[in-house]
Design a protein around this motif. Structure first.
Motif, PDB file in Angstrom:
ATOM      1  N   ASP A   1      35.023  35.020  76.511  1.00 16.17           N
ATOM      2  CA  ASP A   1      34.224  35.442  75.356  1.00 16.17           C
ATOM      3  C   ASP A   1      34.321  34.461  74.193  1.00 16.17           C
ATOM      4  OD1 ASP A   1      33.442  37.662  76.752  1.00 16.17           O
ATOM      5  OD2 ASP A   1      34.762  39.056  75.697  1.00 16.17           O
TER       6      ASP A   1
ATOM      7  N   GLU B   1      30.976  32.460  84.744  1.00 17.20           N
ATOM      8  CA  GLU B   1      31.880  33.321  83.989  1.00 17.20           C
ATOM      9  C   GLU B   1      32.646  32.466  82.983  1.00 17.20           C
ATOM     10  OE1 GLU B   1      35.303  36.480  85.136  1.00 17.20           O
ATOM     11  OE2 GLU B   1      33.615  36.246  86.497  1.00 17.20           O
TER      12      GLU B   1
ATOM     13  N   LEU C   1      23.234  36.508  78.017  1.00 21.58           N
ATOM     14  CA  LEU C   1      24.623  36.948  78.005  1.00 21.58           C
ATOM     15  C   LEU C   1      24.721  38.314  78.659  1.00 21.58           C
ATOM     16  CD1 LEU C   1      25.640  35.980  74.366  1.00 21.58           C
ATOM     17  CD2 LEU C   1      26.227  34.786  76.468  1.00 21.58           C
ATOM     18  N   PHE C   2      25.669  38.485  79.547  1.00 26.51           N
ATOM     19  CA  PHE C   2      25.919  39.758  80.204  1.00 26.51           C
ATOM     20  C   PHE C   2      27.372  40.134  79.997  1.00 26.51           C
ATOM     21  CE2 PHE C   2      22.343  38.264  82.732  1.00 26.51           C
ATOM     22  CZ  PHE C   2      21.577  39.409  82.861  1.00 26.51           C
ATOM     23  N   SER C   3      27.604  41.391  79.706  1.00 18.36           N
ATOM     24  CA  SER C   3      28.984  41.859  79.653  1.00 18.36           C
ATOM     25  C   SER C   3      29.471  42.033  81.089  1.00 18.36           C
ATOM     26  CB  SER C   3      29.066  43.186  78.905  1.00 18.36           C
ATOM     27  OG  SER C   3      28.423  44.198  79.644  1.00 18.36           O
ATOM     28  N   SER C   4      30.750  42.189  81.264  1.00 18.55           N
ATOM     29  CA  SER C   4      31.302  42.402  82.605  1.00 18.55           C
ATOM     30  C   SER C   4      30.728  43.672  83.222  1.00 18.55           C
ATOM     31  CB  SER C   4      32.821  42.505  82.547  1.00 18.55           C
ATOM     32  OG  SER C   4      33.364  41.297  82.128  1.00 18.55           O
ATOM     33  N   ASP C   5      30.550  44.709  82.399  1.00 18.40           N
ATOM     34  CA  ASP C   5      29.988  45.971  82.896  1.00 18.40           C
ATOM     35  C   ASP C   5      28.549  45.783  83.365  1.00 18.40           C
ATOM     36  OD1 ASP C   5      32.357  47.272  82.339  1.00 18.40           O
ATOM     37  OD2 ASP C   5      31.671  47.999  80.388  1.00 18.40           O
ATOM     38  N   SER C   6      27.758  45.031  82.591  1.00 15.78           N
ATOM     39  CA  SER C   6      26.365  44.785  82.973  1.00 15.78           C
ATOM     40  C   SER C   6      26.294  43.993  84.268  1.00 15.78           C
ATOM     41  CB  SER C   6      25.633  44.022  81.875  1.00 15.78           C
ATOM     42  OG  SER C   6      25.530  44.780  80.712  1.00 15.78           O
ATOM     43  N   HIS C   7      27.163  43.009  84.395  1.00 22.93           N
ATOM     44  CA  HIS C   7      27.187  42.200  85.615  1.00 22.93           C
ATOM     45  C   HIS C   7      27.559  43.070  86.822  1.00 22.93           C
ATOM     46  CE1 HIS C   7      27.717  38.859  88.309  1.00 22.93           C
ATOM     47  NE2 HIS C   7      28.941  39.260  88.568  1.00 22.93           N
TER      48      HIS C   7
ATOM     49  N   ALA D   1      31.899  31.523  74.702  1.00 24.71           N
ATOM     50  CA  ALA D   1      30.534  31.814  75.136  1.00 24.71           C
ATOM     51  C   ALA D   1      29.481  31.187  74.234  1.00 24.71           C
ATOM     52  CB  ALA D   1      30.321  33.317  75.236  1.00 24.71           C
TER      53      ALA D   1
END
Length: 69
Positions: free
Chosen positions: A9, A6, A30-36, A12
């Protein structure tokens, strides 16, 4: 092996450049928090299905889930 790190942003892009410069790193994503969070939820659900198949837990039926809505 996959490792999730983690990083804020704002840092990154630099972190991705550093990781890609390492010979032993096969790839970065890269993953957004929602995707994770979605990925974690799917892993947990798959684990529950495995436990259900082994008879260790009982899952709700589709009808029971629909009644809750």
């Amino acid at each position: 092996m996959k490792v999730i790190v983690e990083i804020p942003d704002k840092d990154a892009s630099f972190a991705i450049k550093v990781l890609n410069s390492l010979a032993f790193v096969k790839g970065t994503e890269l993953f957004s928090s929602d995707s994770h969070q979605l990925w974690e939820n799917l892993k947990n659900a798959a684990g529950e299905v495995k436990l259900h198949k082994k008879g260790k837990i009982k899952l709700k039926t589709a009808q029971q889930l629909l009644r809750e809505l």
